[in-house]
Design a protein around this motif. Structure first.
Motif, PDB file in Angstrom:
ATOM      1  N   SER A  90       0.844  -1.189   0.000  1.00 55.64           N
ATOM      2  CA  SER A  90       0.000   0.000   0.000  1.00 55.64           C
ATOM      3  C   SER A  90       0.883   1.244   0.000  1.00 55.64           C
ATOM      4  O   SER A  90       2.081   1.178   0.258  1.00 55.64           O
ATOM      5  CB  SER A  90      -0.923  -0.016   1.207  1.00 55.64           C
ATOM      6  N   ILE A  91       0.267   2.379  -0.300  1.00 56.77           N
ATOM      7  CA  ILE A  91       1.060   3.588  -0.475  1.00 56.77           C
ATOM      8  C   ILE A  91       0.233   4.802  -0.065  1.00 56.77           C
ATOM      9  O   ILE A  91      -0.998   4.773  -0.115  1.00 56.77           O
ATOM     10  CB  ILE A  91       1.524   3.701  -1.951  1.00 56.77           C
ATOM     11  N   LEU A  92       0.889   5.866   0.380  1.00 59.71           N
ATOM     12  CA  LEU A  92       0.185   7.080   0.769  1.00 59.71           C
ATOM     13  C   LEU A  92      -0.363   7.805  -0.465  1.00 59.71           C
ATOM     14  O   LEU A  92       0.129   7.613  -1.569  1.00 59.71           O
ATOM     15  CB  LEU A  92       1.134   7.998   1.538  1.00 59.71           C
ATOM     16  N   PRO A  93      -1.395   8.651  -0.299  1.00 62.79           N
ATOM     17  CA  PRO A  93      -1.957   9.374  -1.460  1.00 62.79           C
ATOM     18  C   PRO A  93      -0.896  10.215  -2.168  1.00 62.79           C
ATOM     19  O   PRO A  93       0.041  10.715  -1.552  1.00 62.79           O
ATOM     20  CB  PRO A  93      -3.026  10.268  -0.819  1.00 62.79           C
ATOM     21  N   PHE A  94      -1.069  10.390  -3.485  1.00 64.77           N
ATOM     22  CA  PHE A  94      -0.107  11.181  -4.251  1.00 64.77           C
ATOM     23  C   PHE A  94      -0.799  11.836  -5.444  1.00 64.77           C
ATOM     24  O   PHE A  94      -1.856  11.396  -5.904  1.00 64.77           O
ATOM     25  CB  PHE A  94       1.067  10.321  -4.727  1.00 64.77           C
ATOM     26  N   LEU A  95      -0.183  12.903  -5.943  1.00 65.09           N
ATOM     27  CA  LEU A  95      -0.652  13.622  -7.129  1.00 65.09           C
ATOM     28  C   LEU A  95       0.257  13.315  -8.304  1.00 65.09           C
ATOM     29  O   LEU A  95       1.487  13.339  -8.165  1.00 65.09           O
ATOM     30  CB  LEU A  95      -0.624  15.137  -6.890  1.00 65.09           C
ATOM     31  N   THR A  96      -0.331  13.010  -9.457  1.00 70.32           N
ATOM     32  CA  THR A  96       0.429  12.865 -10.691  1.00 70.32           C
ATOM     33  C   THR A  96       0.017  14.002 -11.617  1.00 70.32           C
ATOM     34  O   THR A  96      -1.157  14.131 -11.962  1.00 70.32           O
ATOM     35  CB  THR A  96       0.142  11.519 -11.367  1.00 70.32           C
ATOM     36  N   ILE A  97       0.978  14.835 -12.003  1.00 68.41           N
ATOM     37  CA  ILE A  97       0.694  16.036 -12.782  1.00 68.41           C
ATOM     38  C   ILE A  97       1.488  15.996 -14.076  1.00 68.41           C
ATOM     39  O   ILE A  97       2.701  15.741 -14.065  1.00 68.41           O
ATOM     40  CB  ILE A  97       1.069  17.297 -11.982  1.00 68.41           C
ATOM     41  N   THR A  98       0.828  16.232 -15.196  1.00 73.26           N
ATOM     42  CA  THR A  98       1.541  16.369 -16.467  1.00 73.26           C
ATOM     43  C   THR A  98       1.366  17.800 -16.959  1.00 73.26           C
ATOM     44  O   THR A  98       0.294  18.398 -16.825  1.00 73.26           O
ATOM     45  CB  THR A  98       1.024  15.384 -17.534  1.00 73.26           C
ATOM     46  N   THR A  99       2.448  18.342 -17.517  1.00 76.46           N
ATOM     47  CA  THR A  99       2.418  19.714 -18.024  1.00 76.46           C
ATOM     48  C   THR A  99       2.623  19.700 -19.530  1.00 76.46           C
ATOM     49  O   THR A  99       3.213  18.766 -20.080  1.00 76.46           O
ATOM     50  CB  THR A  99       3.510  20.570 -17.364  1.00 76.46           C
ATOM     51  N   ARG A 100       2.121  20.721 -20.172  1.00 82.35           N
ATOM     52  CA  ARG A 100       2.250  20.841 -21.619  1.00 82.35           C
ATOM     53  C   ARG A 100       3.363  21.827 -21.923  1.00 82.35           C
ATOM     54  O   ARG A 100       3.302  22.998 -21.570  1.00 82.35           O
ATOM     55  CB  ARG A 100       0.936  21.329 -22.227  1.00 82.35           C
ATOM     56  N   ILE A 101       4.423  21.341 -22.597  1.00 85.40           N
ATOM     57  CA  ILE A 101       5.553  22.193 -22.963  1.00 85.40           C
ATOM     58  C   ILE A 101       5.687  22.138 -24.475  1.00 85.40           C
ATOM     59  O   ILE A 101       5.827  21.050 -25.049  1.00 85.40           O
ATOM     60  CB  ILE A 101       6.859  21.719 -22.299  1.00 85.40           C
ATOM     61  N   VAL A 102       5.629  23.283 -25.133  1.00 84.54           N
ATOM     62  CA  VAL A 102       5.696  23.319 -26.588  1.00 84.54           C
ATOM     63  C   VAL A 102       7.065  23.801 -27.029  1.00 84.54           C
ATOM     64  O   VAL A 102       7.546  24.841 -26.580  1.00 84.54           O
ATOM     65  CB  VAL A 102       4.601  24.237 -27.169  1.00 84.54           C
ATOM     66  N   THR A 103       7.713  23.034 -27.906  1.00 82.35           N
ATOM     67  CA  THR A 103       9.006  23.425 -28.450  1.00 82.35           C
ATOM     68  C   THR A 103       8.847  23.628 -29.952  1.00 82.35           C
ATOM     69  O   THR A 103       8.167  22.855 -30.628  1.00 82.35           O
ATOM     70  CB  THR A 103      10.067  22.344 -28.180  1.00 82.35           C
ATOM     71  N   THR A 104       9.475  24.655 -30.488  1.00 79.76           N
ATOM     72  CA  THR A 104       9.350  24.967 -31.910  1.00 79.76           C
ATOM     73  C   THR A 104      10.614  24.573 -32.644  1.00 79.76           C
ATOM     74  O   THR A 104      11.728  24.861 -32.206  1.00 79.76           O
ATOM     75  CB  THR A 104       9.090  26.474 -32.107  1.00 79.76           C
TER      76      THR A 104
END
Length: 327
Positions: free
Chosen positions: A231-245
């Motif tokens: 078992s494991i403690l609660p956690f947040l998984t966050i993805t961000t949008r990064i745009v490269t040209t």
């Protein structure tokens, strides 16, 4: 009163496998989007967690104001006697410099690993886990205080119905292992970033009377039901949008046979083991989607289950677990 002590979380392991892509044509044009993933857990720097209790026979009345802290994460309710709420304040330091539009997804994941039957004399519960878990968000400051108990106001941002997996008791957890649940935390995280807050506060509450539910890592050899580990403690998984040209270029290449190596546990085939892979494996375990055993059956036991998702998650957060997919 029973005061439950905290424990650190365990780790997971990786797998490898080979697949063939024939007649591959690549076209690269203009700009491309890439994503970065952050996992913020209860043990991340600056994050705080505690469970607050309102009311205890002979010590304090249940009046909507917290009386005791310093407990393991759990939720419980015995009308007019006692209530426990679990609180976490996730530090947003890892997202420094990012704004709300930069956030693509935010998922809060927690597990039920044990059923609480009592806090002590006069506080016995019905030996089942809560069927309804309500989640509230607030602006945190990195310190769990008794007054934070009252931050569960207004409508919850999510309601989890655990009855979809049946009645949860210690006996069922011995068979199933820890049960994982995920909710969309994107709107509440965006609100905190817009407001410039340093922490995202989350409160777990139940309105299911006579129930006690553990949300921490109690089961792994620390007093939970026999056989409940990982078992494991609660956690947040966050993805961000990064745009490269990039410069506008077209490349056309034909490859008759290309051999690429996919890691065991890399369910989204992006070359990394992350919490997103664990979520994919978990969905497959409950019948949503499909995945080859050579990638997702990380314990090589012939089935893809929540145990495989847990192993992938442990690897994702840096624990020294070994993944072993079938060849």
């Amino acid at each position: 009163m029973m005061i439950r002590q905290r424990r650190r979380l365990p780790f997971l392991t990786p797998y490898r496998h080979v697949f063939i892509i024939a007649a591959l044509t690549l076209c690269i044009l203009g700009s491309s989007a890439d994503a970065e993933e952050f996992v913020i857990g209860a043990n991340s720097p600056g994050t705080a967690f505690d469970a607050l209790i309102d009311g205890f026979p002979g010590l304090a009345s249940m009046d909507g104001i917290a009386d005791f802290g310093g407990n393991r994460l759990g939720i419980a309710l015995k009308t007019q006697v006692t209530e426990e709420r679990a609180l976490l304040e996730f530090s947003l330091d890892a997202l420094a410099g990012l704004t709300a539009p930069d956030i693509e997804t935010a998922t809060l994941t927690f597990n039920i690993d044990d059923v609480l039957t009592t806090f002590g004399p006069g506080t016995s519960f019905d030996a089942t886990a809560a069927e309804r878990i309500l989640l509230f968000a607030y602006a945190g400051n990195g310190v769990i205080e008794l007054g934070d108990f009252e931050e569960a106001v207004g409508p919850p941002f999510a309601v989890v119905d655990t009855s979809t997996v049946g009645v949860i008791a210690d006996a069922s957890l011995t068979v199933s292992g820890p049960l994982f649940f995920s909710v969309d935390a994107h709107p509440v995280l965006a609100n905190r970033l817009i407001a410039g807050d340093t922490h995202l506060g989350i409160i777990f509450v139940t309105d299911d009377d006579q129930t006690g539910t553990s949300l921490d890592d109690l089961g792994n050899g620390a007093g939970g039901p026999p056989g409940i580990g990982g078992s494991i403690l609660p956690f947040l998984t966050i993805t961000t949008r990064i745009v490269t040209t990039t410069t506008s270029t077209t490349i056309s290449t034909t490859t008759t046979t290309t051999m690429e190596s996919a890691m065991c546990g890399d369910a989204n085939l992006n070359g990394r083991i992350t919490a997103s892979d664990a979520l994919i494996v978990l969905r497959i375990a409950v019948g949503v989607g499909s995945c080859r055993a050579q990638v997702c059956d990380v314990d090589a036991n012939g089935t893809i289950s929540a145990s495989d998702a847990l192993r992938v998650l442990q690897v994702a957060v840096g624990l020294p677990v070994e993944l072993n997919c079938v060849g």
